[in-house]
Design a protein around this motif. Sequence first.
Motif, PDB file in Angstrom:
ATOM      1  N   GLU A 274    -118.600 -69.536  46.210  1.00 60.87           N
ATOM      2  CA  GLU A 274    -119.301 -68.354  46.106  1.00 60.87           C
ATOM      3  C   GLU A 274    -119.206 -67.675  47.629  1.00 60.87           C
ATOM      4  O   GLU A 274    -119.671 -68.270  48.429  1.00 60.87           O
ATOM      5  CB  GLU A 274    -120.793 -68.580  45.673  1.00 60.87           C
ATOM      6  CG  GLU A 274    -121.455 -67.212  45.588  1.00 60.87           C
ATOM      7  CD  GLU A 274    -123.156 -67.258  45.280  1.00 60.87           C
ATOM      8  OE1 GLU A 274    -123.639 -66.370  44.841  1.00 60.87           O
ATOM      9  OE2 GLU A 274    -123.433 -68.545  45.775  1.00 60.87           O
TER      10      GLU A 274
ATOM     11  N   GLY B  20    -117.286 -75.027  42.739  1.00 65.23           N
ATOM     12  CA  GLY B  20    -117.434 -73.852  42.845  1.00 65.23           C
ATOM     13  C   GLY B  20    -117.808 -73.473  44.242  1.00 65.23           C
ATOM     14  O   GLY B  20    -118.269 -74.008  44.740  1.00 65.23           O
TER      15      GLY B  20
ATOM     16  N   ILE C 296    -126.113 -71.975  42.111  1.00 65.66           N
ATOM     17  CA  ILE C 296    -124.946 -70.960  41.379  1.00 65.66           C
ATOM     18  C   ILE C 296    -125.259 -71.025  40.151  1.00 65.66           C
ATOM     19  O   ILE C 296    -125.286 -72.169  39.499  1.00 65.66           O
ATOM     20  CB  ILE C 296    -123.731 -71.572  41.682  1.00 65.66           C
ATOM     21  CG1 ILE C 296    -123.268 -71.595  43.465  1.00 65.66           C
ATOM     22  CG2 ILE C 296    -122.414 -70.722  41.039  1.00 65.66           C
ATOM     23  CD1 ILE C 296    -121.859 -72.430  43.584  1.00 65.66           C
TER      24      ILE C 296
ATOM     25  N   LEU D  61    -117.176 -65.693  42.580  1.00 60.22           N
ATOM     26  CA  LEU D  61    -117.142 -66.887  42.429  1.00 60.22           C
ATOM     27  C   LEU D  61    -116.031 -67.453  41.499  1.00 60.22           C
ATOM     28  O   LEU D  61    -115.234 -66.780  40.703  1.00 60.22           O
ATOM     29  CB  LEU D  61    -118.432 -67.255  41.229  1.00 60.22           C
ATOM     30  CG  LEU D  61    -118.603 -68.506  40.618  1.00 60.22           C
ATOM     31  CD1 LEU D  61    -119.039 -69.220  41.713  1.00 60.22           C
ATOM     32  CD2 LEU D  61    -119.834 -68.323  39.527  1.00 60.22           C
TER      33      LEU D  61
ATOM     34  N   LEU E 217    -123.471 -72.482  37.168  1.00 55.72           N
ATOM     35  CA  LEU E 217    -123.202 -73.876  37.179  1.00 55.72           C
ATOM     36  C   LEU E 217    -124.151 -74.668  36.405  1.00 55.72           C
ATOM     37  O   LEU E 217    -123.967 -75.664  36.197  1.00 55.72           O
ATOM     38  CB  LEU E 217    -122.607 -74.429  38.269  1.00 55.72           C
ATOM     39  CG  LEU E 217    -121.547 -73.702  38.979  1.00 55.72           C
ATOM     40  CD1 LEU E 217    -121.179 -74.407  40.301  1.00 55.72           C
ATOM     41  CD2 LEU E 217    -120.103 -73.865  37.849  1.00 55.72           C
TER      42      LEU E 217
ATOM     43  N   TYR F 299    -126.965 -79.290  37.371  1.00 62.91           N
ATOM     44  CA  TYR F 299    -125.524 -78.672  37.300  1.00 62.91           C
ATOM     45  C   TYR F 299    -124.935 -79.422  35.914  1.00 62.91           C
ATOM     46  O   TYR F 299    -124.815 -80.469  35.717  1.00 62.91           O
ATOM     47  CB  TYR F 299    -124.746 -78.699  38.521  1.00 62.91           C
ATOM     48  CG  TYR F 299    -125.137 -77.700  39.624  1.00 62.91           C
ATOM     49  CD1 TYR F 299    -125.677 -76.198  39.101  1.00 62.91           C
ATOM     50  CD2 TYR F 299    -124.846 -77.899  41.100  1.00 62.91           C
ATOM     51  CE1 TYR F 299    -126.053 -75.507  40.094  1.00 62.91           C
ATOM     52  CE2 TYR F 299    -125.042 -76.917  41.845  1.00 62.91           C
ATOM     53  CZ  TYR F 299    -125.662 -75.578  41.421  1.00 62.91           C
ATOM     54  OH  TYR F 299    -125.974 -74.698  42.246  1.00 62.91           O
TER      55      TYR F 299
ATOM     56  N   ALA G 243    -114.650 -71.289  39.735  1.00 64.55           N
ATOM     57  CA  ALA G 243    -115.142 -72.470  39.598  1.00 64.55           C
ATOM     58  C   ALA G 243    -114.628 -73.106  38.454  1.00 64.55           C
ATOM     59  O   ALA G 243    -113.884 -72.278  37.524  1.00 64.55           O
ATOM     60  CB  ALA G 243    -116.729 -72.497  39.081  1.00 64.55           C
TER      61      ALA G 243
END
Length: 683
Positions: free
Chosen positions: A186, A184, A116, A169, A119, A147, A171
């Motif tokens: 997705e 997070g 992702i 997304l 992040l 991350y 987060a």
Amino acid sequence: MLACAGVAAEEAVQLSPVEVRAQTENLEGIATAGSAGVVSSQRLAAVPMLRPGEALEMVPGLIVTQHAGDGKANQYFLRGFNLDHGTDFATYVGGVPVNMPTHAHGQGYTDLNFLIPELVDRISFRKGPYYASEGDFSSAGAAHIDYRRRIDGTLAQLTLGQNGYARSLLASSPELAGGHLLYGLELFHNDGPWQVDEHYRKLNGVLSYSQGTRNNGFAITGMAYRGRWTSTDQIAQRAIDSGAVDRYGSLDSSTGGETQRYSLSGEWAKHWGKAQSRANVWWLQSNLDLWSNFQYCLNNGCPPGDQFKQSEHRQAGGFSASHAVFDNWAGFDVTNSFGLQTRVDRLSPVGLYATSNRETLSTIREDKVTQRSIGLWAQNETRWTDWFRSIQGLRADAYDFTVDASLRANSGRASDQMLTPKLSLVLGPWRKTELYFNYGHGFHSNDARGTTIRVDPADGVTPVSKVQPLVRTRGYEIGLRSEILPGWQSTVALWQLTAASELLFVGDAGTTEASRPSRRYGVEWTNLYVLSDWLALDADLAWSHARFRDHDPVVGDYIPGAVTGTANLGLTLDNLGPWYGALRLRYFGPRPLIEDNSVRSSASTLTNLRIGYKIDKRTQLALDVYNLFDRKVNDIEYWYCSRTAGEAANPAGCADGTAGGYDDRHIHPSEPRSFRLTVSHRF
């Protein structure tokens, strides 16, 4: 008071998508090679990326492309290597290795579709075998992707585009029990420009709890990813030229795959004043079912065709620990570091099957494999003067393979050990300039099944030679890092790398095999120039020369797929009122497709554009345009033997002696111009 608190909270969630001023990181006095560096989250956020794996294109000289469906691991090129799906470039996310040894599809398979990008905190990269802490797959380089431990506010993001593209997304990182709980989620779907819809569906998530910092704290992270897709693999150029299939068409509409990846990891670090300790433990479960058809109807006719399935079910786990002591010996500042790394992979099973329309017809081979490795390393860094320091290290690795094959003759055990010395000399800084001299040995492991094989599993009779479990590499490098002008960071690296055995991609089988010894050398020039708080320019240029070392005047000495020249140029804008943007150009140079260089791929140049608008401090819009000039170029090209459905047998056959087939260029086209619109809101 409450009003002031509200203003402060609103300011806290304001995050520039580009933040030009935060794109640089000063590595003076820290880096040990000119080819090492750090990509900041701000710089990564400015890049329009067609696929998650393209985050690695921020590593100078590295090209990320695709030859099949987007759910499959990308194909990587760096320093004259066709890295296939990751061999010789080690990748880690949150301390968990991504490369998969003894993989069903390719050694070192690196699938980054679970990444992702929003992040990502930073990407730390190193090139060459000069680092004692880097082990398997790292001869060309390594990238450690970390991350974030917290983000500002809660991010809700929605992206819509052509060809059924939709991505959402969510987060955030709320405070919890003295730390932060980062999450997070997705959701993703894409059909792509292909005549056979890709129908790529992805469900992806990360959940992490952390306290403290990376140098003095801990984090526990879980990740989960599932993907399914229909693939349009590379197709024969003659089929396109004859009009039998469209450029974006398919010669087998049932190829594709399904994959899952689940991981749990823990990271811990403690700063003791004059010491730094780190530890990492991880567990991984992954599955892959991949259906491919590269030769269409050459071997089995149509029907049933030459489709095959590569499948594996893997559990893996590992542990690493390191300790560094900062001391002074006889007036010299020294840092002594040592570490331990272990890994165990169990595949039950890993197999290759003949299929048609995803239905299994027969088992070619099916194995249970256990692979164990342990690495010990030690390193000393001594600062002899305020302008000269040396880093010397030694690494010891031991590997053990157990293969339980469906064909008993190919079962067995194998093991290997290797010592790899490292040395780096750093002179400077003088006026923000450092000079680096690097030398080191490295290695890559071979597929465990190749270390015990005796006969060809296709017929159970033909003798096959085993491969060496560990293959040594050796590298040299001279590098220069300088801030030529205020805000302009530039590095130059001249390098050479030799390998005792090349892993060569075989297009007609979709596999790799151990091949001849090789030598590569080249030069890289990397630049980042932050002219002001609203404008930054970057330029990464690379050239390499790759040849087999054992001269063969008949076959030739060129390494198929070895790219000669690459370039990645970018312009980033921010702080222009509510507007921001980025423009990136990527050049992927021609490659020899066969050993005598009589057939070469074409070069490709792609340009991507991002235009963004900040509606307010919480809400932003961004329009990404991929392949801005709609160039009809190819992501990948191969040269091998095939025969399409309905095609008459070739009386002459192929150069390798295969009857009835045609040697031809096989291509996977780059996607045409496409648009994606993203709305982001923080609350």
